[in-house]
Design a protein around this motif. Structure first.
Motif, short mmCIF file in Angstrom:
data_model
loop_
_atom_site.label_atom_id
_atom_site.label_comp_id
_atom_site.label_asym_id
_atom_site.label_seq_id
_atom_site.Cartn_x
_atom_site.Cartn_y
_atom_site.Cartn_z
N ARG A 106 -16.38 7.89 23.51
CA ARG A 106 -17.74 7.35 23.58
C ARG A 106 -18.60 8.06 24.64
N LEU A 107 -18.03 9.02 25.31
CA LEU A 107 -18.77 9.74 26.35
C LEU A 107 -19.82 10.66 25.75
N HIS A 108 -20.87 10.86 26.48
CA HIS A 108 -21.84 11.90 26.16
C HIS A 108 -22.32 12.50 27.47
N GLU A 109 -22.76 13.73 27.39
CA GLU A 109 -23.17 14.45 28.59
C GLU A 109 -24.61 14.13 28.96
N ASP A 110 -24.82 13.99 30.24
CA ASP A 110 -26.16 13.91 30.81
C ASP A 110 -26.23 14.95 31.90
N PHE A 111 -27.37 15.56 32.04
CA PHE A 111 -27.58 16.56 33.08
C PHE A 111 -28.68 16.06 34.00
N HIS A 133 -19.15 17.97 37.06
CA HIS A 133 -19.55 19.19 37.77
C HIS A 133 -20.66 18.82 38.74
N GLY A 134 -20.53 19.26 39.95
CA GLY A 134 -21.56 18.97 40.94
C GLY A 134 -21.07 17.95 41.94
N VAL A 135 -21.99 17.48 42.76
CA VAL A 135 -21.67 16.55 43.83
C VAL A 135 -22.62 15.37 43.75
N LEU A 136 -22.10 14.20 44.00
CA LEU A 136 -22.91 13.00 43.98
C LEU A 136 -22.90 12.37 45.37
#
Length: 137
Positions: A106-111, A133-136
């Motif tokens: 059920r996942l989808h990508e958000d950028f 990917h990236g840092v939060l």
């Protein structure tokens, strides 16, 4: 010679008019007109433009690219892309593989752009976010 140049120019314009780049340029022009008409401040303008660029550059990773592929194959693609991230979340350590698979398909990508606020403290949310990917902060 003039007639040849005219025909080549028109044919090129017709071909380019249907390209994704041309559609992006048209959309950007419309958004700029909207921002000018509503006198939006520079910071908000930059955020909007950044999002449009991000959408344009990430269009090949969205579900629309995979919409013609059967759901069973899409599930396998999703599992190969995201399973390792879900399995590493402490909240899901003791969960069954079937449950994790249900989350995974059920996942989808958000950028998101750097510095963008995704969730503000105190807001009620109805989604989970996995940072792949990236840092939060």
């Amino acid at each position: 010679m003039i007639l040849g140049a005219y025909l080549i120019g028109n044919m090129t314009a017709l071909i380019v008019k249907e390209s994704k780049t041309e559609k992006f340029r048209d959309k950007m022009a419309d958004v700029i007109k909207y921002m000018n008409r509503n006198r939006l401040d520079r910071e908000l303008r930059n955020q909007i433009k950044g999002h449009l660029h991000l959408q344009y550059e990430s269009r090949y990773t969205e579900a629309s690219v995979l919409q013609d592929i059967p759901i069973s194959i899409r599930a396998k693609i999703s599992q190969s892309l995201y399973m390792r991230y879900i399995e590493n979340v402490p909240l899901f350590k003791e969960c069954s593989l079937e449950f994790i698979n249900q989350i995974d398909i059920r996942l989808h990508e958000d950028f998101f752009l750097p510095g963008e606020v995704i969730i503000e403290q105190g807001n009620v949310v109805d989604q989970l976010y996995f940072v792949c990917h990236g840092v939060l902060v």
